[in-house]
Design an enzyme around this catalytic site. Structure first.
Site, PDB file in Angstrom:
ATOM      1  N   LYS A  51       0.852  -1.204   0.000  1.00  0.00           N
ATOM      2  CA  LYS A  51       0.000   0.000   0.000  1.00  0.00           C
ATOM      3  C   LYS A  51       0.883   1.250   0.000  1.00  0.00           C
ATOM      4  O   LYS A  51       2.086   1.165   0.301  1.00  0.00           O
ATOM      5  CB  LYS A  51      -0.916  -0.026   1.232  1.00  0.00           C
ATOM      6  CG  LYS A  51      -0.173  -0.050   2.569  1.00  0.00           C
ATOM      7  CD  LYS A  51      -1.089  -0.405   3.734  1.00  0.00           C
ATOM      8  CE  LYS A  51      -0.330  -0.408   5.051  1.00  0.00           C
ATOM      9  NZ  LYS A  51      -1.152  -0.932   6.153  1.00  0.00           N
ATOM     10  N   ARG A 150     -10.901  -0.266  14.263  1.00  0.00           N
ATOM     11  CA  ARG A 150     -10.545   0.513  13.087  1.00  0.00           C
ATOM     12  C   ARG A 150     -11.299  -0.003  11.876  1.00  0.00           C
ATOM     13  O   ARG A 150     -12.151   0.667  11.323  1.00  0.00           O
ATOM     14  CB  ARG A 150      -9.024   0.451  12.871  1.00  0.00           C
ATOM     15  CG  ARG A 150      -8.522   1.313  11.751  1.00  0.00           C
ATOM     16  CD  ARG A 150      -7.010   1.246  11.584  1.00  0.00           C
ATOM     17  NE  ARG A 150      -6.561   0.019  10.945  1.00  0.00           N
ATOM     18  CZ  ARG A 150      -5.338  -0.160  10.441  1.00  0.00           C
ATOM     19  NH1 ARG A 150      -4.445   0.803  10.540  1.00  0.00           N
ATOM     20  NH2 ARG A 150      -5.012  -1.294   9.869  1.00  0.00           N
ATOM     21  N   TYR A 272      15.487  30.145   8.542  1.00  0.00           N
ATOM     22  CA  TYR A 272      14.264  30.894   8.876  1.00  0.00           C
ATOM     23  C   TYR A 272      14.181  31.194  10.371  1.00  0.00           C
ATOM     24  O   TYR A 272      14.468  30.338  11.202  1.00  0.00           O
ATOM     25  CB  TYR A 272      13.025  30.093   8.466  1.00  0.00           C
ATOM     26  CG  TYR A 272      12.726  30.179   6.990  1.00  0.00           C
ATOM     27  CD1 TYR A 272      12.402  31.394   6.386  1.00  0.00           C
ATOM     28  CD2 TYR A 272      12.755  29.027   6.200  1.00  0.00           C
ATOM     29  CE1 TYR A 272      12.121  31.460   5.029  1.00  0.00           C
ATOM     30  CE2 TYR A 272      12.464  29.090   4.840  1.00  0.00           C
ATOM     31  CZ  TYR A 272      12.149  30.317   4.259  1.00  0.00           C
ATOM     32  OH  TYR A 272      11.872  30.381   2.924  1.00  0.00           O
ATOM     33  N   MET A 320      11.680  24.182   2.981  1.00  0.00           N
ATOM     34  CA  MET A 320      10.918  23.342   2.047  1.00  0.00           C
ATOM     35  C   MET A 320      11.846  22.520   1.153  1.00  0.00           C
ATOM     36  O   MET A 320      11.626  21.333   0.937  1.00  0.00           O
ATOM     37  CB  MET A 320      10.020  24.226   1.175  1.00  0.00           C
ATOM     38  CG  MET A 320       9.117  23.441   0.257  1.00  0.00           C
ATOM     39  SD  MET A 320       8.247  24.491  -0.909  1.00  0.00           S
ATOM     40  CE  MET A 320       7.133  25.380   0.168  1.00  0.00           C
TER      41      MET A 320
HETATM   42  C1  LIG Z   1      -0.356  -1.882   6.884  1.00  0.00           C
HETATM   43  C2  LIG Z   1      -0.920  -3.203   7.240  1.00  0.00           C
HETATM   44  C3  LIG Z   1      -0.099  -4.338   7.343  1.00  0.00           C
HETATM   45  C4  LIG Z   1       1.402  -4.276   7.263  1.00  0.00           C
HETATM   46  O1  LIG Z   1       1.914  -3.821   8.496  1.00  0.00           O
HETATM   47  P1  LIG Z   1       3.499  -3.747   8.787  1.00  0.00           P
HETATM   48  O2  LIG Z   1       3.540  -3.312  10.194  1.00  0.00           O
HETATM   49  O3  LIG Z   1       4.035  -2.734   7.856  1.00  0.00           O
HETATM   50  O4  LIG Z   1       4.048  -5.079   8.548  1.00  0.00           O
HETATM   51  C5  LIG Z   1      -0.706  -5.562   7.534  1.00  0.00           C
HETATM   52  N1  LIG Z   1      -2.039  -5.664   7.660  1.00  0.00           N
HETATM   53  C6  LIG Z   1      -2.865  -4.585   7.619  1.00  0.00           C
HETATM   54  C7  LIG Z   1      -4.318  -4.763   7.787  1.00  0.00           C
HETATM   55  C8  LIG Z   1      -2.326  -3.319   7.420  1.00  0.00           C
HETATM   56  O5  LIG Z   1      -3.138  -2.253   7.381  1.00  0.00           O
END
Ligand SMILES: *Cc1c(COP(=O)(O)O)cnc(C)c1O
Length: 377
Positions: A51, A150, A272, A320
């Site tokens: 992701k 979640r 800055y 930046m």
């Molecule tokens: C992001 C995520 C993972 C991976 O987690 P890591 O800590 O990066 O290994 C696995 N399962 C779900 C549901 C996630 O959202």
């Protein structure tokens, strides 16, 4: 004038005209990290979480490299990510959408062969209606909430889900899953609590394969492994367990070019707000990356970069597009315009940089900007 002096060079000697930062991604280290996790999980398997553009380092390259290592389960968060990745992977690779099925997205999802992780009864009903409508069996994964509040079926929906599963043969459940909230802390009670809840779910929904562990979960021991783990950060070299030595190989290094050098007397304001004032004569370097390139502004007056192993502290505020560092520890002529300093590499890990910035390695990685020249090895 010889313009080659303006072409920055990496520590490995390569140079790209006009590049002021090099993000190097070591695909063979990535492959070895995958193999390491796979061997810990056997006879279970390791998928890969890609992701957020493969944690910021390039989902397509990462996924292709891991496919070659035998990975067939790829997890993204959103539909757009899944659609982008689908054409790069062979059909026998499955792409799962962790954030679930959005209303109205059933058709596009089914049409592009993307597998939703269903997180609620409503999503289950949408997917099953789509399957009946298309007169097809559609694949899905069921995610349960075991204590993170979640994503995933809440406890209250489990009974109704069990009944719905019995009535519907149009949805094929590939596996069931949940996500750990505190797996990076070996002695967190939440790990055992979530494991106990997952075992209850496994009893209620008997016969399904289980996916439970993220990277850290793999290191909690076999009881957490299930049939398919979902590592992300550990593949990219991040430390799976807080306070323990990191068993993973670093995958990402970042070198940034020096774009100006100067020597200033004591009492000189830097950056800055004049937030830093030199205490003595100092040699300053300005490097070509700032908060727009993913080096957080919280590194202002904290943290450092390295040159051939010498620590060069960040002075003043992060801008930046640039950061100024104190290079008084280097001697005249050690470093010139166009030299590269190490931001991530052998002397500074992701964890070091994240700690100095008051954040976590995940946020550093996913924030790395697109002005760096990216090179995959
Ligand atoms: C992001 C995520 C993972 C991976 O987690 P890591 O800590 O990066 O290994 C696995 N399962 C779900 C549901 C996630 O959202």
């Amino acid at each position: 004038m010889d313009s080659s002096i303006l072409v920055p060079r990496t520590s490995t000697g390569s140079a790209v005209q006009g590049a002021t930062g090099y993000l190097t991604i070591d695909l063979s280290a990535l492959g070895r990290n995958y193999e390491r996790l796979s061997s810990m999980l056997a006879p279970g398997r390791a998928g890969a979480v890609v992701k957020a553009d493969g944690y910021g380092i390039g989902a397509e390259c990462i996924a292709t490299a891991l496919y070659d290592k035998g990975c067939r389960h790829f997890f993204v968060a959103q539909f757009v990510e899944a659609v982008r990745l689908r054409p790069t992977l062979a059909r026998d690779a499955q792409i799962f959408m962790l954030n679930g099925l959005q209303p109205g997205n059933e058709g596009p999802c089914a049409g592009s062969g993307i597998i939703p992780v269903l997180n609620s009864l409503q999503q289950w009903e949408q997917w099953s209606a789509a399957a009946r409508h298309l007169k097809r069996t559609l694949p899905a994964v069921l995610q349960f909430d075991t204590g993170m509040s979640r994503l995933g079926f809440p406890l209250e929906e489990r009974q109704a889900l069990a009944e719905a599963l019995g009535d519907d043969s149009h949805v094929e459940i590939l596996f069931i899953m949940s996500h750990l909230a505190s797996a990076d802390e070996l002695d967190s009670e939440q790990n055992c609590e979530q494991l106990a809840e997952m075992s209850r779910i496994a009893d209620e929904f008997a016969g399904f394969d289980i996916s439970f562990a993220n990277s850290s979960g793999v290191f909690l021991g076999e009881t957490y492994h299930g049939v398919l783990a979902r590592p992300g950060i550990a593949l990219y070299g991040g430390a799976p367990t807080a306070g323990e030595p990191n068993p993973m190989e670093p995958v990402v290094s970042l070198d940034v070019a020096v774009v100006q050098t100067r020597i200033v007397p004591a009492g000189t304001k830097v950056g800055y707000g004049g937030a830093h004032v030199t205490q003595r004569e100092a040699r300053l370097l300005t490097i070509a990356a700032g908060y727009a390139d993913g080096l957080p502004r919280s590194l202002s007056g904290r943290g450092a970069v390295y040159y051939k192993g010498t620590r060069l502290p960040i002075v003043g505020r992060v801008s930046m597009d640039s950061i100024t560092v104190d290079a008084s520890a280097l001697s005249e002529g050690d470093l010139t315009l166009g030299s590269q300093v190490e931001v991530l590499g052998p002397h500074q890990t992701l964890e070091d940089l994240a700690r100095d910035a008051g954040t976590i390695p995940y946020e550093i990685l996913t924030g790395l900007g697109d002005r760096y020249h990216r090179q995959y090895r």
